[in-house]
Structure formats: C-alpha cells, structure tokens
Design an enzyme around this catalytic site. Structure first.
Site, PDB file in Angstrom:
ATOM      1  N   ARG A  53     -64.440 -88.378 -82.179  1.00 41.25           N
ATOM      2  CA  ARG A  53     -63.534 -88.100 -81.074  1.00 41.25           C
ATOM      3  C   ARG A  53     -62.166 -87.811 -81.637  1.00 41.25           C
ATOM      4  NH1 ARG A  53     -60.716 -91.726 -82.318  1.00 41.25           N
ATOM      5  NH2 ARG A  53     -59.196 -90.944 -80.823  1.00 41.25           N
ATOM      6  N   GLY A  54     -61.297 -87.291 -80.763  1.00 43.03           N
ATOM      7  CA  GLY A  54     -59.998 -86.864 -81.273  1.00 43.03           C
ATOM      8  C   GLY A  54     -59.999 -85.361 -81.457  1.00 43.03           C
ATOM      9  N   ASP A 243     -54.144 -83.624 -77.131  1.00 43.02           N
ATOM     10  CA  ASP A 243     -55.408 -82.888 -77.154  1.00 43.02           C
ATOM     11  C   ASP A 243     -55.222 -81.422 -76.831  1.00 43.02           C
ATOM     12  OD1 ASP A 243     -55.964 -85.868 -76.244  1.00 43.02           O
ATOM     13  OD2 ASP A 243     -57.733 -85.115 -77.297  1.00 43.02           O
ATOM     14  N   LYS A 254     -54.400 -88.582 -73.868  1.00 45.73           N
ATOM     15  CA  LYS A 254     -55.205 -89.610 -73.219  1.00 45.73           C
ATOM     16  C   LYS A 254     -54.541 -90.156 -71.958  1.00 45.73           C
ATOM     17  CE  LYS A 254     -58.382 -90.585 -74.200  1.00 45.73           C
ATOM     18  NZ  LYS A 254     -59.533 -89.840 -73.672  1.00 45.73           N
TER      19      LYS A 254
HETATM   20  C1  LIG Z   1     -55.165 -86.461 -82.756  1.00 47.35           C
HETATM   21  S1  LIG Z   1     -55.949 -86.127 -81.266  1.00 47.35           S
HETATM   22  C2  LIG Z   1     -56.144 -87.723 -80.652  1.00 47.35           C
HETATM   23  C3  LIG Z   1     -56.298 -87.729 -79.169  1.00 47.35           C
HETATM   24  O1  LIG Z   1     -57.677 -87.621 -78.807  1.00 47.35           O
HETATM   25  C4  LIG Z   1     -57.999 -88.731 -78.003  1.00 47.35           C
HETATM   26  O2  LIG Z   1     -58.917 -88.436 -76.997  1.00 47.35           O
HETATM   27  P1  LIG Z   1     -60.468 -88.906 -77.160  1.00 47.35           P
HETATM   28  O3  LIG Z   1     -60.470 -90.251 -77.802  1.00 47.35           O
HETATM   29  O4  LIG Z   1     -60.978 -88.894 -75.740  1.00 47.35           O
HETATM   30  O5  LIG Z   1     -61.129 -87.832 -78.000  1.00 47.35           O
HETATM   31  C5  LIG Z   1     -56.669 -89.159 -77.420  1.00 47.35           C
HETATM   32  O6  LIG Z   1     -56.260 -88.308 -76.372  1.00 47.35           O
HETATM   33  C6  LIG Z   1     -55.802 -89.013 -78.625  1.00 47.35           C
HETATM   34  O7  LIG Z   1     -54.428 -89.004 -78.400  1.00 47.35           O
END
Ligand SMILES: CSC[C@H]1O[C@H](OP(=O)(O)O)[C@H](O)[C@@H]1O
Length: 370
Positions: A53-54, A243, A254
């Site tokens: 994720r990320g 994101d 997020k």
């Molecule tokens: C460096 S991008 C990180 C960003 O992604 C996360 O979302 P998710 O865990 O749902 O993929 C979150 O928004 C982070 O800030």
C-alpha cells in the site's frame, strides 16, 4: 531501510528464485512476513487487499506485475488486459495509472520478443527512481526541520505530527513524509513524532514500527488528539504524504488529513506535504471535485485487527450488529491549507505557478490543455 539490522526494500526481485517479493504489510507491526507474487491475480490482489500500500509502492508493484506478465505473454491484447486489471484495483493513488501508462507507452512500440526484458528493466528503473526521489525529498525536508531546530535550545526535540504511513513501507524505500525524519535523525537532530493511529486500518502502527526500528522518538496517538496537541503548543510542524496532488496543489491523502490541516491552520502551525512528482496529477485542477475517493470494505471499520492474548493475530468486531458503516479511504486538503510541498526538486508553494516553475517539463508534457 533496516529491519533487525538487515536492509530491505518494500518490494524486490529475489536473486535466487527471480520471484518478485514483497513485505506483506497486513501482518505488521506484529509479524514481519514476506510474500511472493507470481500471477496477475496475485499482483492485483496484493494491491487491492493492501498487502502492499502507499501510492509509490502501488505504482512500483504494478510495474513489476506488468513485467511478470510480459514474460509469459507479451501480446498487445495481454498488455492491455494487464493494464486494465491492475488499474482497476484501487482508484485514488495516481501512481498506479502513472506506472501502468508509462509501462504500456514504453512497451507498445517494441516487438513482442523485446517486451519481457524491457518491462523488467523498466520496473527496476521505476523502483530505483522512487528510492532516489524519496531520498531527495528527505534532504529538502531536512532543511525545514533544521530551521526549526535552530530556533530551539540545544537538545530540545523538533516535534512533528504525521498522519497514516507515508513511510518506507508506502514506497520502495525511505518513504516520503518519513524521509526527512530519517535524514534529520541521521544528522543528529532530536525529534519527537506524534503518530496518528489513522483509523480504520491503523497505518500509524506501521509508522510507529518504522520509527521505532530507526530509533526515532515517537508517541502513537488517537486521530482525535492532534488538534489538542497543536492548541497546547506541542507540535512544531505537520508533515504528511499524498496519494494524488492536483496541478493546483490540492492534496488527496488518507482520510483525516484534511482535519489535521484545518487544526494546523487554526493554530498557525506549518502543514507540509511530501510530494514525489509521479504523484502529481497534472490533468486535475479541482481536487475535491475531481479526485475519485475510494470507498473500502465496511469490515475495515466494523472490525479491528490486533494480537490476541493467545498471541494470534485476529480481527475483533467493534460495532454493533446491523450498524451501517461508512469507509471513505481518502480526503482532499485544499491548497490554501498547505504551507508547502516538499518535492525531489525542492520545496514550493501549493500552487499551479509554483509546481509549474519547479516541473516545467512535466507540466508541459501533461498539460490539461493538450
Ligand atoms: C507515500 S504515499 C502514502 C499514502 O498512502 C496511504 O494510503 P493507503 O495506505 O490506503 O495506500 C496514505 O494515504 C499515505 O499518506
């Protein structure tokens, strides 16, 4: 970064098996598990179900997925099929479409027999670029932290607040919001990081795990505590990831980030966003109106996962039977609430003029007018 003294990236190609391997983040911070991805559905499932994720890591994983599939079937139709399947996994992080489009644009002109090697090299290049982009973001963010530290008595920590996990686990390495923290810690600047737990998936536990592994002082706090800490002068700077950031500087991140930005503005606390350029969506101007916000499964809110008394990791239900659940996974912070964007080319205002001045090549190539 290092895990128990061993250097890791969040995704890599295993030298012995040539398999693509990932850290399966669903089990952190309690267990460190590695998984191999070999089929299109495994790559798609890993992104969709947040094994990885990320935004930057999602893009890199997709690129490795394209390469894995091109080694089996390099036809135009399969390239399009792979692009469609992976692009449908999650709608908000622009890095997914950016990486898939970059792969398809590079591969389409090539004869099929060249696509396996070319896609493999491109996936590695995207991963390596991400590491260097994030390292540069860290250096520019370090300057901001150093400025704050210079105004404090020697030894007094710079107090940062961050939301979710924009750490090395959310990228290939270094992280975006965490890279300045690692660089500052390595430069000997004392820090204390307020880490938002970030309901419902508690990615803050990943950030706390990262920071603890790097010896950086931190406190794991509820999402609702940040405003109070800011009101009482306990936060020097907020820094988050993103994101998708629009050409005009609106920041999608997020869920809950917007509320932190409001509290920061109300308390005159700088609110910075670590922004790698692949996360800029040059074709969108109005973040609130145009960025698709992912609605994730209700069970992420109705249940929470943790380590049970018997040592096992299991979910428990926290809501009453029959209660409806809402689970928007992101929100958009308008540019007017953002103090600055920390990019790999430097820190700039959250505005179209500032982003265009820093990235004239990208702005021209991706102009909304074209
Ligand atoms: C460096 S991008 C990180 C960003 O992604 C996360 O979302 P998710 O865990 O749902 O993929 C979150 O928004 C982070 O800030």
């Amino acid at each position: 970064m290092k895990v128990d003294g061993v250097s890791y990236r969040s995704i890599w190609r295993d030298a012995a098996s040539d398999e693509v391997r990932i850290i399966d983040q669903r089990w952190l911070p309690h267990e460190f598990r590695v998984a191999a991805l070999n089929t299109l559905e495994e790559f798609a499932g890993a992104i969709r179900d947040m094994w990885v994720r990320g935004a930057p890591l999602i893009g890199a994983t997709a690129a490795y997925g394209v390469a894995s599939e091109m080694a089996k079937n390099a036809s135009d139709s399969h390239l399009d099929h792979v692009h469609a399947v992976l692009n449908a996994t999650r709608p908000t992080a622009i890095n997914l479409a950016w990486a898939l489009d970059r792969c398809r644009t590079a591969l389409r002109p090539l004869p099929e027999h060249e696509r396996a090697m070319a896609s493999r090299q491109l996936a590695d290049a995207i991963a390596d670029e991400d590491v260097e982009i994030n390292r540069q973001i860290g250096l520019h963010g370090l300057s901001l932290i150093r400025d704050i530290a210079s105004q404090k008595p020697a030894g007094e920590p710079v107090r940062l607040l961050t939301h979710c996990n924009a750490g090395w686990l959310a990228t290939v390495d270094w992280g975006t919001a965490t890279s300045p923290m690692y660089q500052a810690a390595d430069a000997g600047i004392p820090l204390h990081v307020w880490v938002d737990e970030t309901r419902p998936r508690n990615q803050g536990a990943l950030t706390a795990w990262e920071l603890g592994s790097h010896g950086i002082g931190h406190s794991y706090i509820t999402d609702n505590a940040g405003g109070h800490l800011m009101q009482h002068g306990l936060v020097d700077m907020v820094i988050t990831g993103t994101d998708r950031t629009t050409a005009t500087g609106d920041v999608c991140n997020k869920i809950g980030t917007y509320l932190k930005a409001l509290a920061a503005r109300d308390n005159d606390i700088p609110f910075y966003v670590a922004l790698p350029s692949p996360t800029i969506d040059w074709r969108v101007a109005d973040g609130v109106g145009e960025i698709p916000i992912e609605d994730r499964p209700a069970t992420e809110v109705s249940h929470i996962q943790g380590r049970a008394p018997d040592g096992g990791i299991s979910p428990v239900q926290v809501t009453p039977e029959g209660s409806a659940v809402g689970n928007p996974a992101f929100d958009v912070t308008p540019a007017r609430l953002v103090t600055g964007l920390i990019t790999e080319r430097g820190v700039c205002a959250a505005s179209e003029d500032a982003l265009t001045a820093l990235f004239p090549d990208l702005a021209r190539a991706n102009s909304r007018a074209s």
